[in-house]
Design an enzyme around this catalytic site. Structure first.
Site, PDB file in Angstrom:
ATOM      1  N   GLY A 271     -16.595  -3.899  14.735  1.00  0.00           N
ATOM      2  CA  GLY A 271     -17.914  -4.065  14.126  1.00  0.00           C
ATOM      3  C   GLY A 271     -17.890  -4.370  12.651  1.00  0.00           C
TER       4      GLY A 271
ATOM      5  N   TYR B  17     -12.853  -2.293  -2.866  1.00  0.00           N
ATOM      6  CA  TYR B  17     -13.387  -1.098  -2.224  1.00  0.00           C
ATOM      7  C   TYR B  17     -14.580  -0.571  -3.025  1.00  0.00           C
ATOM      8  CZ  TYR B  17      -9.412  -0.347   0.985  1.00  0.00           C
ATOM      9  OH  TYR B  17      -8.487  -0.446   1.986  1.00  0.00           O
TER      10      TYR B  17
ATOM     11  N   ASP C 287       0.801  -1.222   0.000  1.00  0.00           N
ATOM     12  CA  ASP C 287       0.000   0.000   0.000  1.00  0.00           C
ATOM     13  C   ASP C 287       0.834   1.272   0.000  1.00  0.00           C
ATOM     14  OD1 ASP C 287      -2.377  -1.392   0.020  1.00  0.00           O
ATOM     15  OD2 ASP C 287      -2.540  -1.403   2.203  1.00  0.00           O
ATOM     16  N   ARG C 288       1.934   1.302   0.753  1.00  0.00           N
ATOM     17  CA  ARG C 288       2.597   2.573   1.046  1.00  0.00           C
ATOM     18  C   ARG C 288       4.060   2.547   0.584  1.00  0.00           C
ATOM     19  NH1 ARG C 288      -0.207   0.782   5.070  1.00  0.00           N
ATOM     20  NH2 ARG C 288       1.609   0.113   6.277  1.00  0.00           N
TER      21      ARG C 288
ATOM     22  N   GLU D 277     -12.498   4.448   9.811  1.00  0.00           N
ATOM     23  CA  GLU D 277     -11.524   4.558   8.725  1.00  0.00           C
ATOM     24  C   GLU D 277     -12.257   4.687   7.393  1.00  0.00           C
ATOM     25  OE1 GLU D 277      -7.780   1.823  10.329  1.00  0.00           O
ATOM     26  OE2 GLU D 277      -8.894   1.216   8.553  1.00  0.00           O
ATOM     27  N   GLU D 278     -11.557   5.193   6.394  1.00  0.00           N
ATOM     28  CA  GLU D 278     -11.990   5.143   4.994  1.00  0.00           C
ATOM     29  C   GLU D 278     -13.466   5.509   4.813  1.00  0.00           C
ATOM     30  OE1 GLU D 278      -8.729   1.825   3.514  1.00  0.00           O
ATOM     31  OE2 GLU D 278     -10.775   1.163   3.944  1.00  0.00           O
TER      32      GLU D 278
ATOM     33  N   ARG E 228     -15.695   2.604   7.882  1.00  0.00           N
ATOM     34  CA  ARG E 228     -15.241   1.224   8.108  1.00  0.00           C
ATOM     35  C   ARG E 228     -14.746   1.100   9.542  1.00  0.00           C
ATOM     36  NH1 ARG E 228     -10.119  -1.318   4.657  1.00  0.00           N
ATOM     37  NH2 ARG E 228      -9.544  -3.020   6.094  1.00  0.00           N
TER      38      ARG E 228
END
EC number: 3.2.1.18
Length: 469
Positions: free
Chosen positions: A297, A406, A151-152, A276-277, A292
């Site tokens: 959860g 996504y 990802d990074r 998040e996101e 998210r």
């Protein structure tokens, strides 16, 4: 009539004509001068004050040519002033979603120079829609595409193209980023671009093509943002950012930005435990986000943002048909509107939903375990009634035998209402498809419709055996 009378009569007529011509020339001169100076002024409908045209942003520049007695006068018509978006129109009433766009990036990569990407999204200015994605600094048919599952890396950049145009070699690289968000306030684009070390990343705020502000990591644990569009109301743009554990307590903050400058930062408050996101949409006079929870959860957190006083509230989507992946089966899944359901909460996927009165429209993977397939539906009472599970208007976007990824929301303002649209990331390559060494995606986009619609499936469609390794 004797000769003297004729001379007097002719002289009088000539003098009259000369006087009229003289007055006409004066009128033409006055008109010319007036129009010359008036081209730099226009009436402001807001307060009836004279406003200069030159320093304003204009949508079109029209020159009107007026002919007066063989004299040409050019008159500039002052254009309509470009204003901040306020998103005050009601939400469109829809029956479901209709196909809108598909870029076929992976299929095209088999024979062309197309960027390796992930984390795509869509956002629109007042006149046109654009697709964004985080590039890996390489095209697919390139040895640098090996191991692009990560990802990074410092080579990742935010790419921007007109919607439907794949990310070819001529694509604009907006900024350096391995996490991003973008939105248009009515006057210019704002891009939020995160890059740098995991423990000390930087978020750059780029407005109208210029870097205006920045902020560093506040928890030293992968500062990150929405991976979909932010929202601007009356010149104030909001973006949700998180720094901290991806599987435990993290520090989420909501940043308020005006023309690229951070003007306020609010901490997350309410009952959401992990955020998040976020997929955000305007809900005038505020902003609403569906996010998210990567910790506790599989029901999705809701973040409500008050743009006027900077206050924040949070909760969870009430629908018992939950939106995250992985999740329990629909018979055993739960949500009580206020708290995480503690059902397969660790890990997850970016997604979306939006309220429709007491109901909720949502999208999710068809598989409860994997990022496979994609479906949308409406849950009756899903916004207001705990654990509601009455589903209607289900549509298959990607069949269960094909990969998804996504997904997120974006909003489009029409003449009378605001329409909700969504995109689905169609991931290909590693980890599941080990014949190749790369990981990339294409996208498919749908928008809300009040009409009728049919059925189908819109997967990525590339034959992995025909793809470069």
């Amino acid at each position: 009539m004797n000769p003297n009378q004729k001379i007097i009569t002719i002289g009088s007529v000539s003098l009259t004509i000369a006087t009229v011509c003289f007055l006409m020339q004066i009128a033409i001169l006055v008109t010319t001068v007036t129009l010359h100076f008036r081209q730099y002024e226009c009436d402001s409908p807001a307060n009836n004050q004279v406003m200069p045209c030159e320093p304003t942003i204009i949508e079109r520049n029209i020159t009107e040519i007026v002919y007066l007695n063989n004299t040409t006068i050019e008159k500039e018509i002052c254009p309509k002033l470009v204003e901040y978006r306020n998103w005050s129109k009601p939400q469109c009433k829809i029956t479901g979603f209709a196909p809108f766009s598909k870029d076929n990036s992976i299929r095209l990569s088999a024979g062309g120079d197309i960027w390796v990407t992930r984390e795509p999204y869509v956002s629109c200015d007042p006149g046109k829609c654009y697709q964004f994605a985080l590039g890996q600094g390489t095209t697919l048919d390139n040895k640098h595409s090996n191991d692009t599952i990560h990802d990074r890396i410092p080579h990742r950049t935010l790419l921007m193209n007109e919607l439907g145009v794949p990310f070819h070699l001529g694509t604009r690289q907006v900024c350096i980023a391995w996490s991003s968000s973008s939105c248009h306030d009515g006057k210019a684009w704002l891009h939020v671009c995160v890059t740098g070390d995991d423990k000390n990343a930087t978020a750059s705020f780029i407005y109208d093509g210029r870097l205006v502000d920045s902020i560093g990591s506040w928890s030293q644990n992968i500062l990150r943002t929405q991976e979909s569009e932010c929202v601007c109301i009356n010149g104030t743009c909001t973006v949700v950012m998180t720094d901290g554990s991806a599987s435990g307590r993290a520090d989420t903050r909501i940043l308020f930005i005006e023309e690229g400058k951070i003007v306020h930062i609010s901490p997350l408050s309410g009952s959401a435990q992990h955020v998040e996101e976020c997929s955000c949409y305007p809900r005038y006079p505020g902003v609403r986000c569906i996010c998210r929870d990567n910790w506790k959860g599989s029901n999705r957190p809701v973040v409500d943002i008050n743009v006027e006083d900077y206050s924040i509230d949070s909760s969870y989507v009430c629908s018992g048909l939950v939106g995250d992946t992985p999740r329990n089966n629909d018979r055993s899944s739960n949500s009580n509107c206020r708290n995480p359901n503690n059902e397969r909460g660790n890990h997850g996927v970016k997604g979306w939903a939006f309220d429709d009165g007491n109901d909720v429209w949502m999208g999710r993977t068809i598989s409860k375990d994997l990022r496979s397939g994609y479906e949308t539906f409406k849950v009756i009472g899903g916004w207001s009634t705990p654990n509601s599970k009455s589903q209607i208007n289900r549509q298959v976007i990607v069949d269960s035998d094909n990969r998804s990824g996504y997904s997120g929301i974006f909003s489009v303002e029409g003449k009378s209402c605001i329409n909700r649209c969504f995109y689905v990331e169609l991931i290909r390559g590693r980890e599941q498809e080990t014949r190749v060494w790369w990981t990339s995606n294409s996208i498919v986009v749908f928008c809300g419709t009040s009409g009728t619609y049919g059925t189908g499936s819109w997967p990525d469609g590339a034959d992995i055996n025909l793809m470069p390794i």
